[in-house]
Scaffold this motif. Structure first.
Motif, PDB file in Angstrom:
ATOM      1  N   PHE A   7       7.163  32.182  87.888  1.00 39.15           N
ATOM      2  CA  PHE A   7       6.131  32.862  87.120  1.00 39.15           C
ATOM      3  C   PHE A   7       5.193  31.822  86.522  1.00 39.15           C
ATOM      4  CE2 PHE A   7       9.993  35.487  86.876  1.00 39.15           C
ATOM      5  CZ  PHE A   7       9.538  36.583  87.600  1.00 39.15           C
ATOM      6  N   LEU A   8       3.905  32.031  86.739  1.00 42.86           N
ATOM      7  CA  LEU A   8       2.886  31.116  86.244  1.00 42.86           C
ATOM      8  C   LEU A   8       1.937  31.838  85.304  1.00 42.86           C
ATOM      9  CD1 LEU A   8       3.114  30.380  89.635  1.00 42.86           C
ATOM     10  CD2 LEU A   8       2.072  28.400  88.608  1.00 42.86           C
ATOM     11  N   ARG A   9       1.508  31.117  84.282  1.00 37.48           N
ATOM     12  CA  ARG A   9       0.486  31.611  83.367  1.00 37.48           C
ATOM     13  C   ARG A   9      -0.515  30.469  83.210  1.00 37.48           C
ATOM     14  NH1 ARG A   9       3.412  32.954  78.947  1.00 37.48           N
ATOM     15  NH2 ARG A   9       3.859  34.963  79.896  1.00 37.48           N
ATOM     16  N   VAL A  14       6.164  29.251  83.670  1.00 39.25           N
ATOM     17  CA  VAL A  14       6.707  29.810  82.425  1.00 39.25           C
ATOM     18  C   VAL A  14       8.037  30.528  82.637  1.00 39.25           C
ATOM     19  CG1 VAL A  14       4.455  30.006  81.317  1.00 39.25           C
ATOM     20  CG2 VAL A  14       5.346  31.929  82.662  1.00 39.25           C
ATOM     21  N   GLY A  15       8.492  30.615  83.879  1.00 39.63           N
ATOM     22  CA  GLY A  15       9.765  31.274  84.125  1.00 39.63           C
ATOM     23  C   GLY A  15      10.108  31.303  85.599  1.00 39.63           C
ATOM     24  N   ILE A  66      15.156  32.774  83.965  1.00 37.73           N
ATOM     25  CA  ILE A  66      14.841  31.847  82.884  1.00 37.73           C
ATOM     26  C   ILE A  66      13.399  32.116  82.484  1.00 37.73           C
ATOM     27  CG2 ILE A  66      14.587  29.433  82.194  1.00 37.73           C
ATOM     28  CD1 ILE A  66      16.556  28.723  84.499  1.00 37.73           C
ATOM     29  N   ASP A  67      13.189  32.417  81.202  1.00 39.48           N
ATOM     30  CA  ASP A  67      11.844  32.622  80.662  1.00 39.48           C
ATOM     31  C   ASP A  67      11.636  31.665  79.500  1.00 39.48           C
ATOM     32  OD1 ASP A  67      10.733  34.932  82.195  1.00 39.48           O
ATOM     33  OD2 ASP A  67      12.531  35.906  81.410  1.00 39.48           O
ATOM     34  N   LEU A  68      10.593  30.848  79.595  1.00 38.50           N
ATOM     35  CA  LEU A  68      10.298  29.903  78.532  1.00 38.50           C
ATOM     36  C   LEU A  68       9.605  30.615  77.375  1.00 38.50           C
ATOM     37  CD1 LEU A  68       8.966  26.848  80.580  1.00 38.50           C
ATOM     38  CD2 LEU A  68      11.303  27.359  79.842  1.00 38.50           C
ATOM     39  N   THR A 103       4.128  34.026  91.160  1.00 41.94           N
ATOM     40  CA  THR A 103       3.497  35.220  90.622  1.00 41.94           C
ATOM     41  C   THR A 103       2.788  34.854  89.327  1.00 41.94           C
ATOM     42  OG1 THR A 103       5.197  36.655  91.580  1.00 41.94           O
ATOM     43  CG2 THR A 103       3.890  37.565  89.771  1.00 41.94           C
ATOM     44  N   GLU A 104       1.524  35.210  89.241  1.00 40.24           N
ATOM     45  CA  GLU A 104       0.758  34.995  88.003  1.00 40.24           C
ATOM     46  C   GLU A 104       1.109  36.115  87.024  1.00 40.24           C
ATOM     47  OE1 GLU A 104      -1.796  32.954  85.530  1.00 40.24           O
ATOM     48  OE2 GLU A 104      -1.309  32.340  87.582  1.00 40.24           O
ATOM     49  N   VAL A 105       1.457  35.740  85.798  1.00 46.15           N
ATOM     50  CA  VAL A 105       1.801  36.731  84.768  1.00 46.15           C
ATOM     51  C   VAL A 105       0.866  36.642  83.586  1.00 46.15           C
ATOM     52  CG1 VAL A 105       4.221  36.914  85.425  1.00 46.15           C
ATOM     53  CG2 VAL A 105       3.546  35.220  83.749  1.00 46.15           C
TER      54      VAL A 105
END
Length: 105
Positions: A7-9, A14-15, A66-68, A103-105
């Motif tokens: 997961f990208l922001r 970021v996760g 895992i989520d930062l 995936t962009e979040v």
């Protein structure tokens, strides 16, 4: 197949979510599953135990996530970058057993 979704922001990791089973060999003998599991555990422990960053670590029946946290998460991003590199290299040898996506979040 193991499906790994990063997961990208705003271009920052970021996760990550890791789901499935590689299917390379029977349970207990699957080197692909063992490699992925070990790498994910190392990253989760590095973030929470070494860096002391309160990441959300979820262990479910068929998924590890895992989520930062929004604050302090950038310090842990190199662990996720290392995981992505490691799994991308593993995917080169086991492309039928391991799939990575962003995936962009």
């Amino acid at each position: 197949m193991i499906r790994v979704e990063f997961f990208l922001r705003e271009d920052h990791l970021v996760g990550v979510s890791v789901r499935g089973h590689a299917g390379y060999a029977s349970y207990g003998n699957d080197v692909v599953c063992a490699s992925v599991t070990s790498a994910v555990e190392l990253v989760a422990n590095g973030i929470t135990e070494i860096l002391k960053i309160p990441a959300m670590i979820g262990v479910f029946e068929n998924e590890v996530r895992i989520d930062l946290p929004e604050s302090g998460g950038k310090d842990a991003e190199p662990f996720l970058q290392a995981l992505r590199l490691h799994l991308a290299l593993l995917q080169q040898d086991y492309s039928e057993n391991l799939q990575l996506t962003d995936t962009e979040v």
